[in-house]
Design an enzyme around this catalytic site. Structure first.
Site, PDB file in Angstrom:
ATOM      1  N   ARG A 216      65.673 -17.727  49.013  1.00 61.76           N
ATOM      2  CA  ARG A 216      65.783 -16.636  49.711  1.00 61.76           C
ATOM      3  C   ARG A 216      65.967 -17.075  51.152  1.00 61.76           C
ATOM      4  O   ARG A 216      66.687 -16.497  52.058  1.00 61.76           O
ATOM      5  CB  ARG A 216      64.522 -15.687  49.499  1.00 61.76           C
ATOM      6  CG  ARG A 216      64.540 -15.075  48.190  1.00 61.76           C
ATOM      7  CD  ARG A 216      63.542 -14.127  48.168  1.00 61.76           C
ATOM      8  NE  ARG A 216      62.383 -14.641  47.704  1.00 61.76           N
ATOM      9  CZ  ARG A 216      62.181 -14.398  46.401  1.00 61.76           C
ATOM     10  NH1 ARG A 216      62.949 -14.341  45.436  1.00 61.76           N
ATOM     11  NH2 ARG A 216      60.954 -14.853  45.941  1.00 61.76           N
ATOM     12  N   PHE A 232      73.339  -8.729  41.360  1.00 64.44           N
ATOM     13  CA  PHE A 232      72.106  -9.131  40.645  1.00 64.44           C
ATOM     14  C   PHE A 232      70.818  -8.875  41.272  1.00 64.44           C
ATOM     15  O   PHE A 232      69.975  -9.850  41.487  1.00 64.44           O
ATOM     16  CB  PHE A 232      72.135 -10.474  39.839  1.00 64.44           C
ATOM     17  CG  PHE A 232      73.402 -10.505  38.955  1.00 64.44           C
ATOM     18  CD1 PHE A 232      73.749  -9.990  37.572  1.00 64.44           C
ATOM     19  CD2 PHE A 232      74.542 -11.218  39.501  1.00 64.44           C
ATOM     20  CE1 PHE A 232      74.893 -10.019  36.827  1.00 64.44           C
ATOM     21  CE2 PHE A 232      75.877 -11.205  38.978  1.00 64.44           C
ATOM     22  CZ  PHE A 232      76.030 -10.498  37.506  1.00 64.44           C
ATOM     23  N   ASP A 254      72.755  -3.912  41.042  1.00 62.93           N
ATOM     24  CA  ASP A 254      71.923  -4.125  39.678  1.00 62.93           C
ATOM     25  C   ASP A 254      72.123  -3.080  38.771  1.00 62.93           C
ATOM     26  O   ASP A 254      72.428  -2.034  39.278  1.00 62.93           O
ATOM     27  CB  ASP A 254      70.472  -4.574  39.985  1.00 62.93           C
ATOM     28  CG  ASP A 254      69.975  -5.272  38.987  1.00 62.93           C
ATOM     29  OD1 ASP A 254      69.673  -6.330  39.473  1.00 62.93           O
ATOM     30  OD2 ASP A 254      69.661  -4.992  37.997  1.00 62.93           O
ATOM     31  N   SER A 255      71.933  -3.497  37.397  1.00 62.11           N
ATOM     32  CA  SER A 255      72.276  -2.544  36.292  1.00 62.11           C
ATOM     33  C   SER A 255      70.892  -1.934  36.001  1.00 62.11           C
ATOM     34  O   SER A 255      70.987  -0.779  35.236  1.00 62.11           O
ATOM     35  CB  SER A 255      72.662  -3.091  35.162  1.00 62.11           C
ATOM     36  OG  SER A 255      71.833  -4.239  34.734  1.00 62.11           O
ATOM     37  N   ASN A 290      77.216  -2.387  36.564  1.00 59.17           N
ATOM     38  CA  ASN A 290      77.428  -3.767  36.140  1.00 59.17           C
ATOM     39  C   ASN A 290      78.082  -4.641  37.164  1.00 59.17           C
ATOM     40  O   ASN A 290      79.326  -4.093  37.663  1.00 59.17           O
ATOM     41  CB  ASN A 290      78.415  -3.355  34.793  1.00 59.17           C
ATOM     42  CG  ASN A 290      78.874  -4.689  34.200  1.00 59.17           C
ATOM     43  OD1 ASN A 290      78.846  -5.834  34.610  1.00 59.17           O
ATOM     44  ND2 ASN A 290      78.906  -4.832  32.888  1.00 59.17           N
ATOM     45  N   ASP A 311      73.413 -13.891  41.908  1.00 59.34           N
ATOM     46  CA  ASP A 311      72.179 -14.539  41.068  1.00 59.34           C
ATOM     47  C   ASP A 311      71.980 -13.841  39.658  1.00 59.34           C
ATOM     48  O   ASP A 311      71.290 -13.314  39.366  1.00 59.34           O
ATOM     49  CB  ASP A 311      71.035 -14.133  41.992  1.00 59.34           C
ATOM     50  CG  ASP A 311      69.711 -14.941  41.331  1.00 59.34           C
ATOM     51  OD1 ASP A 311      70.124 -15.946  40.521  1.00 59.34           O
ATOM     52  OD2 ASP A 311      68.641 -14.543  41.776  1.00 59.34           O
ATOM     53  N   CYS A 351      70.678 -19.971  36.351  1.00 54.84           N
ATOM     54  CA  CYS A 351      69.323 -20.541  36.021  1.00 54.84           C
ATOM     55  C   CYS A 351      69.302 -20.880  34.460  1.00 54.84           C
ATOM     56  O   CYS A 351      68.415 -20.786  33.785  1.00 54.84           O
ATOM     57  CB  CYS A 351      68.299 -19.324  36.051  1.00 54.84           C
ATOM     58  SG  CYS A 351      68.781 -17.596  35.375  1.00 54.84           S
TER      59      CYS A 351
HETATM   60  N1  SAH Z   1      68.402 -12.024  42.612  1.00 50.61           N
HETATM   61  C1  SAH Z   1      67.009 -11.650  41.933  1.00 50.61           C
HETATM   62  C2  SAH Z   1      66.788 -11.915  40.640  1.00 50.61           C
HETATM   63  C3  SAH Z   1      67.657 -11.687  39.734  1.00 50.61           C
HETATM   64  S1  SAH Z   1      67.357 -11.387  37.988  1.00 50.61           S
HETATM   65  C4  SAH Z   1      65.773 -12.196  42.999  1.00 50.61           C
HETATM   66  O1  SAH Z   1      66.232 -12.846  43.635  1.00 50.61           O
HETATM   67  O2  SAH Z   1      64.906 -11.131  42.913  1.00 50.61           O
HETATM   68  C5  SAH Z   1      69.010 -10.715  37.140  1.00 50.61           C
HETATM   69  C6  SAH Z   1      69.033  -9.555  37.391  1.00 50.61           C
HETATM   70  O3  SAH Z   1      70.401  -9.057  36.882  1.00 50.61           O
HETATM   71  C7  SAH Z   1      68.129  -8.364  36.772  1.00 50.61           C
HETATM   72  O4  SAH Z   1      67.629  -7.738  37.853  1.00 50.61           O
HETATM   73  C8  SAH Z   1      69.038  -7.707  35.760  1.00 50.61           C
HETATM   74  O5  SAH Z   1      68.737  -6.256  35.822  1.00 50.61           O
HETATM   75  C9  SAH Z   1      70.662  -7.869  36.368  1.00 50.61           C
HETATM   76  N2  SAH Z   1      71.644  -7.690  35.460  1.00 50.61           N
HETATM   77  C10 SAH Z   1      71.807  -8.459  34.554  1.00 50.61           C
HETATM   78  N3  SAH Z   1      72.997  -8.282  33.856  1.00 50.61           N
HETATM   79  C11 SAH Z   1      73.806  -7.413  34.739  1.00 50.61           C
HETATM   80  C12 SAH Z   1      74.884  -7.030  34.860  1.00 50.61           C
HETATM   81  N4  SAH Z   1      76.059  -7.104  33.926  1.00 50.61           N
HETATM   82  N5  SAH Z   1      75.346  -5.991  36.202  1.00 50.61           N
HETATM   83  C13 SAH Z   1      74.221  -5.918  36.947  1.00 50.61           C
HETATM   84  N6  SAH Z   1      73.033  -6.443  36.827  1.00 50.61           N
HETATM   85  C14 SAH Z   1      72.713  -7.225  35.873  1.00 50.61           C
END
Ligand code: SAH
Length: 407
Positions: A216, A232, A254-255, A290, A311, A351
């Site tokens: 970060r 994400f 985010d979804s 999405n 991410d 990850c």
């Molecule tokens: N970047 C964040 C962690 C990401 S974890 C941090 O640093 O805290 C992955 C995230 O992706 C989750 O919040 C999940 O809700 C979201 N996610 C998973 N598939 C998704 C999609 N197709 N579209 C949008 N968000 C999604």
């Protein structure tokens, strides 16, 4: 428990090397014979083909990982003192870590990397969330939890179960009721000057992505004055750092509505709330969508960003999923690159442990080819220091990231 009373597992010829090299997992394919009738969850002695003692571990015939190796010292018994020692060592490592001094949120136990298979524990401002994922740790939970109380004196302990992994261990998580009532609970943690609200019982992972802490900060270094697309976003970790670094605008995508609600609260908590913004200028917006669709729509609309963060969640959980995951990472990164202004920055992560750093770089290469962009890697990123990689267990390295300049 006196070691001599334990059942004995004899390895096939030539299958002793990983055990000698202290790899903590032993698969059933390497076993020649089991002497005695150990029940799953019991301690066994591991011997090589010539009957030399090698290690001591816990057997689970329901698991693909037949034996979780715990010690390579014949004099070390697996008793309450053993678990207490391992927990104390894990906590001592974090207490000695110079990178953790400015935060009160840290992973204190990272499974096999801390010699504690099947358990992780995260300390969120003295609220400790323990997550069990293997029988070996579940059977030792009283000793583990007592040791955590002694080492950390937590205000509260919350227990979670990785039901998916436990199923693979032949264990139904439902049989285990939390030893502490895990009613909805939240807390606020601190990283440097920034604060984050963490949902301890319903959040993803154990509540917060501690593994991205150092990243970060790295990504924020590129965000002064920038227009940032944080995909994400979860609860907005990268967004808040970017805003604090002086980003002009951050869009979280985010979804999950719950994650975005917390991201909104985190914006307010740090002085970046809509219409508040105090003396700071960053505009943070939250889009529930999405990411794959959202990126395409933005591309069609001709949008461009100074910084794009990708991410995504884990795309590959095992080797059989690598190929499909590679395609998904490539597609995501290709579209992500299209949205970066020439000379802007792409911060991209994976990850998936089974997608290693070399493969991830190849995937980004393919994405760049397809996007027709020239890409320069300027930083290689990994998981934070409280998620150490045990050299004898390279599988503990799972998070990788690249900060790229995209032309
Ligand atoms: N970047 C964040 C962690 C990401 S974890 C941090 O640093 O805290 C992955 C995230 O992706 C989750 O919040 C999940 O809700 C979201 N996610 C998973 N598939 C998704 C999609 N197709 N579209 C949008 N968000 C999604």
């Amino acid at each position: 428990m006196p070691p001599m009373s334990n059942a004995k597992v004899v390895l096939k010829s030539g299958r002793d090397k990983p055990v000698r090299q202290r790899h903590p997992r032993l698969f059933s394919g390497g076993i020649k014979a089991i002497v005695g009738r150990p029940k799953s969850g019991e301690v066994v002695e591991v011997h090589d083909n010539r009957d030399e003692w090698l290690a001591r571990g816990v057997i689970n015939e329901a698991s693909q990982i037949a034996i979780r190796l715990l010690t390579w010292d014949q004099d070390e018994a697996i008793d309450a003192a053993f678990w207490a020692r391992r927990v104390a060592q894990a906590v001592a490592r974090r207490n000695a870590d110079p990178l953790l001094r400015t935060t009160n949120a840290r992973r204190i136990i990272f499974g096999e990397s801390d010699g504690l298979p099947g358990v992780i524990a995260d300390d969120y401002a003295s609220h400790i969330v323990i997550e069990y994922s293997a029988l070996v740790a579940l059977n030792a939970r009283e000793a583990i939890e007592a040791a955590i109380r002694t080492s950390c004196a937590p205000a509260q302990i919350h227990i979670r179960y990785d039901e998916e992994r436990l199923k693979g261990e032949g264990v139904s998580a439902k049989l285990y009721s939390p030893s502490v009532a895990s009613e909805a609970a939240a807390t606020v943690i601190r990283e440097g000057d920034l604060q984050f609200r963490v949902d301890l019982t319903r959040g993803q992972k154990t509540g917060f992505y501690l593994d991205q802490r150092q990243n970060r900060q790295r990504v924020a270094a590129y965000c002064a004055g920038a227009r940032v697309l944080n995909t994400f976003s979860y609860t907005g970790g990268f967004a808040i750092y970017a805003a604090a670094a002086g980003a002009a605008e951050v869009i979280n995508v985010d979804s999950s509505a719950d994650a975005l609600r917390l991201a909104g609260e985190n914006a307010v908590l740090n002085g970046f709330g809509a219409g508040i913004n105090e003396n700071r200028q960053t505009l943070i917006t939250h889009i529930q969508a999405n990411v794959f669709d959202d990126l395409r729509v933005r591309r069609e609309a001709g949008e461009a960003f100074d910084v794009v963060v990708l991410d995504p969640p884990k795309f590959a959980h095992n080797p059989s999923q690598i190929e499909r995951a590679a395609r998904a990472y490539k597609d995501l990164n290709r579209v992500g690159m299209h949205l970066v202004k020439p000379g802007g920055v792409l911060a991209t992560f994976s990850c998936s442990g089974v997608v290693d750093a070399a493969l991830f770089q190849k995937i980004i290469f393919s994405a760049a080819m397809e996007a027709g962009r020239e890409v320069h890697i300027v930083e290689h990123l990994s998981q934070a220091s409280d998620h150490p990689v045990l050299l004898t267990f390279p599988e503990s390295e799972y998070l990788k990231g690249l900060i790229c300049r995209v032309y």
